[in-house]
Scaffold this active site. Structure first.
Site, mmCIF file in Angstrom:
data_model
loop_
_atom_site.group_PDB
_atom_site.id
_atom_site.type_symbol
_atom_site.label_atom_id
_atom_site.label_comp_id
_atom_site.label_asym_id
_atom_site.label_seq_id
_atom_site.Cartn_x
_atom_site.Cartn_y
_atom_site.Cartn_z
ATOM 1 C CB CYS A 41 -0.913 -0.001 1.224
ATOM 2 S SG CYS A 41 -2.077 1.392 1.242
ATOM 3 C CG ASP A 43 -0.693 3.941 5.370
ATOM 4 O OD1 ASP A 43 0.240 4.427 6.065
ATOM 5 O OD2 ASP A 43 -1.869 3.943 5.739
ATOM 6 N NE ARG A 45 -0.544 4.598 8.895
ATOM 7 C CZ ARG A 45 -1.776 4.259 9.270
ATOM 8 N NH1 ARG A 45 -2.123 4.325 10.539
ATOM 9 N NH2 ARG A 45 -2.654 3.830 8.384
ATOM 10 C CG HIS A 97 -1.561 -1.087 5.857
ATOM 11 N ND1 HIS A 97 -2.032 -0.055 6.640
ATOM 12 C CD2 HIS A 97 -1.785 -0.720 4.576
ATOM 13 C CE1 HIS A 97 -2.507 0.891 5.851
ATOM 14 N NE2 HIS A 97 -2.373 0.523 4.599
ATOM 15 C CB CYS A 100 -5.689 -0.525 4.593
ATOM 16 S SG CYS A 100 -5.394 -0.001 2.884
HETATM 17 CO CO CO Z 1 -3.441 1.195 2.973
#
Ligand code: CO
Length: 208
Positions: A41, A43, A45, A97, A100
């Site tokens: 992803c 993302d 993090r 994750h 998400c």
């Molecule tokens: Co995500």
């Protein structure tokens, strides 16, 4: 983020690498032969290499919202084909994750414009697993489970490609499904039954 400091940090990083190996960048400049393709992803993090303790040259990376593998996504398909056919990676990982945002958005009724067609692929995952998901009463658990099932379905999407089918037959390439727990920093192997899925879907998706 102060972009000036990025360049300062880059200088320290170069010095640090050279202090452990003076030939570090000479070696890096010669080319890449990563053994792993990581699809994760976007993302901020979920930092692909860092969470695996991997360095430059070790992992071929593709990231998008909610780690999707969509057959008409020219970007993802180019990455998969290049990694499998030219770089000859031995493993492909789809890493989702918990927490998400893409998966969360797909669970809600909202018109998100250009994100609608993208997130619809996650809604399709929900539809395929509707019975199991609807039986989960706690919203958080349902959300976590959809994250896992989405990873599983993206692994299945990889198995539907001719590149993966050929590479499995020729050199035993395998697909793995993982989830990163952002609350604990822990990587979890979903232990997807790669051969089982392969056998199951080949009846319909056999390409080679
Ligand atoms: Co995500």
């Amino acid at each position: 983020m102060d972009l000036e400091t990025v360049f300062e940090k880059n200088k320290s990083w170069i010095a640090e690498r050279l202090s452990t190996d003076p030939d570090y960048f000479t070696t890096l400049g010669k080319g890449q032969s990563p053994e792993l393709l990581y699809i994760g992803c976007s993302d901020s993090r979920v930092t692909a290499e860092e969470l695996m303790g991997a360095g430059p040259g070790e992992v071929f990376v593709h990231r998008n919202i909610a780690n999707m593998v969509i057959s008409i996504d020219l970007n993802a398909m180019s990455v998969v084909n290049y990694a499998v056919d030219y770089l000859k990676v031995q493993q492909i990982v789809v890493c989702g994750h918990y927490g998400c945002g893409g998966v969360k958005a797909a669970m809600q009724s909202a018109d998100l414009g250009i994100l609608n067609p993208w997130l619809r692929n996650i809604r399709d995952v929900y539809r395929i697993h509707r019975e199991e998901l609807n039986a989960i009463k706690e919203e958080q658990k349902k959300y976590d489970r959809l994250v896992e099932l989405n990873v599983k379905e993206q692994c299945v999407n990889l198995i539907k490609t001719a590149a993966v089918q050929k590479a499995y037959r020729d050199r035993g390439l395998k697909v793995y499904g993982w989830v990163f727990d952002v609350h604990k920093g822990k990587l979890i192997d979903l232990k997807i039954d790669f051969e089982g899925y392969l056998e199951d879907i080949m009846e319909i998706y056999h390409l080679d």
